[in-house]
Design an enzyme around this catalytic site. Structure first.
Site: not given
Ligand code: VGL
Ligand code: ZN
Length: 211
Positions: A154, A109, A11
């Protein structure tokens, strides 16, 4: 790194950078670290948080709820987040500064409207698989090094699921940044340690000369 090892970059998207929808302090600082280590890995996989505009994890979808509150969903507790990483927006794009042209796979995702997915392996209902474990197994990959955002969500969930799927897992601490609300970062490191996740600094990547 040998062919049985992969770097999993979690991410690294504008949504988690300062100024993004769900900003992580220092999120942009992981980019140069990742660029330094990525050439050492023959196998590189990225994940991309990829939500529909009305995703169940967005506080805006729940009247009278605020970001960072928790609600009960059919699959369990869900933290409500500010709107972030909406499919097709700049917020959801991978950071332009990432130099990982040799990456082989991008796992998206959180694209199902009613299920969140912190983990790169199994969605938040703890049932729906992303297919990543099968892909890695099919490629003979048994060791994973993790980096990216956010350490306590994540990255941690992916690390724990990777251990549960039988991978040897190493998290590269200085190539990650955390959200860290209500002790979430300390809890994540404790959970990872208990699960046998190795915790290193990025220098360690350059000390690996195993065939
Ligand atoms: C994430 C919260 C919501 C992350 C993704 O990448 O850690 N955290 N969506
Ligand atoms: Zn998300």
């Amino acid at each position: 790194m040998n062919d049985a090892t992969a770097l999993l970059i979690v991410d690294v998207q504008y949504g988690f950078m300062p100024g993004g929808g769900l900003p992580v302090a220092g999120g942009d600082a992981v980019v140069p670290v990742i660029n330094r280590i990525a050439p050492r890995f023959a196998n590189v996989v990225l994940t991309q948080d990829w939500h529909p505009r009305d995703h169940v994890s967005f506080a805006a979808r729940h009247p009278a709820r605020q970001p960072f509150e928790t609600i009960a969903l059919p699959y369990g507790e869900q933290v409500l987040w500010p709107t972030h990483c909406v499919q097709g927006t700049r917020d959801a794009a991978l950071h332009d500064g990432l130099q990982v042209d040799h990456a082989q796979l991008i796992i998206r995702k959180g694209f199902r409207r009613d299920i969140d997915s912190y983990s790169a392996f199994v969605e938040a209902d703890r049932r729906t698989t992303t297919g990543l474990a099968a892909w890695l197994h099919a490629r003979g990959i048994t060791r994973l090094w993790l980096c990216g955002l956010a350490t306590d969500f994540c990255v941690a969930w992916s690390a724990l699921d990777a251990r549960a799927a039988g991978f040897e897992v190493t998290v590269i601490e200085d190539a990650c940044r955390a959200i860290d609300r209500d002790g979430s970062l300390a809890r994540a490191w404790a959970d990872m340690a208990a699960a046998g996740v190795r915790r290193v600094f990025s220098e360690r990547v350059f000390e690996q000369n195993r065939p």
